[in-house]
Scaffold this active site. Structure first.
Site, mmCIF file in Angstrom:
data_model
loop_
_atom_site.group_PDB
_atom_site.id
_atom_site.type_symbol
_atom_site.label_atom_id
_atom_site.label_comp_id
_atom_site.label_asym_id
_atom_site.label_seq_id
_atom_site.Cartn_x
_atom_site.Cartn_y
_atom_site.Cartn_z
ATOM 1 N N TYR A 158 14.894 -5.439 10.437
ATOM 2 C CA TYR A 158 13.720 -5.162 9.611
ATOM 3 C C TYR A 158 14.171 -4.307 8.436
ATOM 4 O O TYR A 158 14.873 -3.306 8.636
ATOM 5 C CB TYR A 158 12.673 -4.392 10.435
ATOM 6 C CG TYR A 158 11.500 -3.888 9.609
ATOM 7 C CD1 TYR A 158 10.336 -4.638 9.510
ATOM 8 C CD2 TYR A 158 11.574 -2.682 8.915
ATOM 9 C CE1 TYR A 158 9.267 -4.197 8.743
ATOM 10 C CE2 TYR A 158 10.508 -2.234 8.140
ATOM 11 C CZ TYR A 158 9.362 -2.991 8.069
ATOM 12 O OH TYR A 158 8.309 -2.562 7.304
ATOM 13 N N GLU A 214 8.752 -6.072 2.018
ATOM 14 C CA GLU A 214 8.943 -6.007 3.469
ATOM 15 C C GLU A 214 9.643 -7.288 3.889
ATOM 16 O O GLU A 214 9.080 -8.378 3.764
ATOM 17 C CB GLU A 214 7.601 -5.854 4.202
ATOM 18 C CG GLU A 214 7.801 -5.550 5.672
ATOM 19 C CD GLU A 214 6.491 -5.305 6.408
ATOM 20 O OE1 GLU A 214 5.545 -6.104 6.238
ATOM 21 O OE2 GLU A 214 6.420 -4.314 7.156
#
Ligand code: GDP
Ligand code: MN
Length: 397
Positions: free
Chosen positions: A118, A206
């Site tokens: 991530y 993101e």
């Protein structure tokens, strides 16, 4: 301004960030053509078909599927395009899918392992610095990781004045447990990603997941990109990327007439001048046990036309049970606003089917109250904040 995954990836790629190659398609035929093109370029025979909507969690909702051949590309695209996709991030009824991204399958097996990470880049408002947030636990909800295993989320702050230092990229690659070719790939990836964030004037990147392929390539599989609206004047080419089908239709309409309207979940419509008073009014509604249906700053010139437009917008929300008008007459005269409310009410006729509570304070407030009270309409006036609150409470009961 939020972008679709395919648009975000195009911006990333333009700054040298490695991405999972893909082509957007509006029909199953276009999807098949896209898949052929990708196979020609990459040699990959398997493809992933991804619904393009402004919401994450698409995989969980059935909006991301693997096709092993062109027949499957066609049938999956046919199934996803036009579907109402429900994910944990969409409204309960879901969102319609107008287009899909056809991308090369990058989860191919190999000798070494595949890993999902991530990585996000955002502004930390409390330190005034940009922040790279990253984790080894990619591919799943970062909120869940934050709750259950917060020690697996790392942050790296970057001073926008100096930009990212080479040691910072190395530290990130190291903390992600990489070595060799993948370590080098991650340094390049992070550096390019930060440059892209900075140069595109984004407010959020993101990338979940960032993938380490079995042959140690590092690439962005997903991309959530938000561009700072206030910087759009510097990026004329981004303006065309806006997809208003993804936005709240009342907010779009409000934007067109220059009203600051934000849709909320509650039942009390608000019409206020000034953002500060609007926030205070929303607090007041909450304290009385109500729930604001919107934020609406009508601005300095609350004339009859503007008031009428504002009423029309608020009434489009079916949840509205009462409307609170809270206007301070500093530059604008209260009696003119009151006249505007009365005129708007008469023009709207049957469209107004909820009680309206009006609090006008400031220049000529007494004349304004007189005007409202003698209008004979279903409009209640209030002088004090608390009085307005009590009347709202009665109205929504
Ligand atoms: P999201 O669910 O909206 O966050 O969409 P993502 O783009 O993150 O995709 C969801 C999931 O689909 C990823 O976490 C991967 O597990 C999977 N996925 C994405 N691309 C590929 C691919 O090329 N091959 C395979 N096998 N799975 C993929
Ligand atoms: Mn994702």
């Amino acid at each position: 301004m939020n972008l679709h995954e395919y648009q975000g990836k195009e911006i990333l790629a333009s700054y040298g960030v490695a991405i999972q190659r893909g082509v957007v398609a509006q029909t199953p035929e276009e999807a098949v053509a896209a898949a052929k093109k990708i196979t020609d370029e990459t040699g990959s025979g398997w493809h992933v078909i991804k619904a393009q909507i402004h919401a994450g969690g698409r995989g969980k909702g059935g909006g991301v599927k693997i096709a092993k051949n062109l027949e499957e590309v066609s049938s999956i695209a046919n199934q996803i395009i036009g579907m109402q996709l429900i994910t944990p991030q969409t409204p309960p009824e879901g969102k319609p899918v107008h287009q899909v991204l056809i991308a090369e399958d990058v989860y191919y097996p190999g000798a070494s392992e595949i890993s999902e990470f991530y990585v996000s880049v955002l502004l930390n408002r409390s330190t005034g610095k940009n922040m790279i947030m990253y984790s080894t636990e990619g591919g799943m909800d970062i909120e869940t990781v934050a709750e259950e295993t917060p020690h697996l989320i790392f942050t790296e702050e970057i001073d926008p004045a100096t930009g990212m230092m080479p040691f910072q990229a190395r530290k990130i690659a190291f903390n992600l447990g990489l070595s060799g070719q993948a370590f080098k790939g991650m340094i390049k990836f992070i550096s390019a990603l930060y440059t892209a964030y900075d140069k595109s004037d984004s407010s959020l990147f993101e990338i979940n997941p960032v993938l380490k392929t079995s042959d140690d390539k590092i690439l962005a599989v997903d991309a959530k990109v938000s561009i700072d609206d206030n910087a759009l004047f510097r990026h004329k080419d981004y303006i065309a990327l806006r997809d208003i089908r993804e936005e709240n239709p009342i907010e779009v309409e409000a934007g067109e007439v220059g009203l600051n309207y934000v849709d909320l979940d509650g039942n009390v419509g608000c019409m206020v001048n000034g953002a500060g008073l609007a926030m205070a009014t929303m607090d007041l509604i909450k304290q009385t046990g109500g729930d604001p249906a919107n934020f609406l700053d009508v601005g300095g010139t609350a004339d009859a036309a503007r008031v009428e437009t504002a009423f029309r917008l608020i009434l489009k929300d079916p949840n509205v049970k009462a409307i609170l008008v809270n206007i301070f007459g500093g530059i604008v005269r209260c009696d003119r606003v009151a006249q505007g409310i009365v005129d708007a009410y008469k023009n709207l006729g049957d469209a107004i089917n909820v009680p309206i509570i009006v609090r006008l304070q400031g220049t000529n407030a007494d004349i304004a109250k007189e005007l409202i009270d003698s209008s004979g309409l279903n409009v209640l006036s209030a002088t004090a904040f608390q009085e307005a609150a009590d009347k709202i409470q009665q109205a929504i009961k």
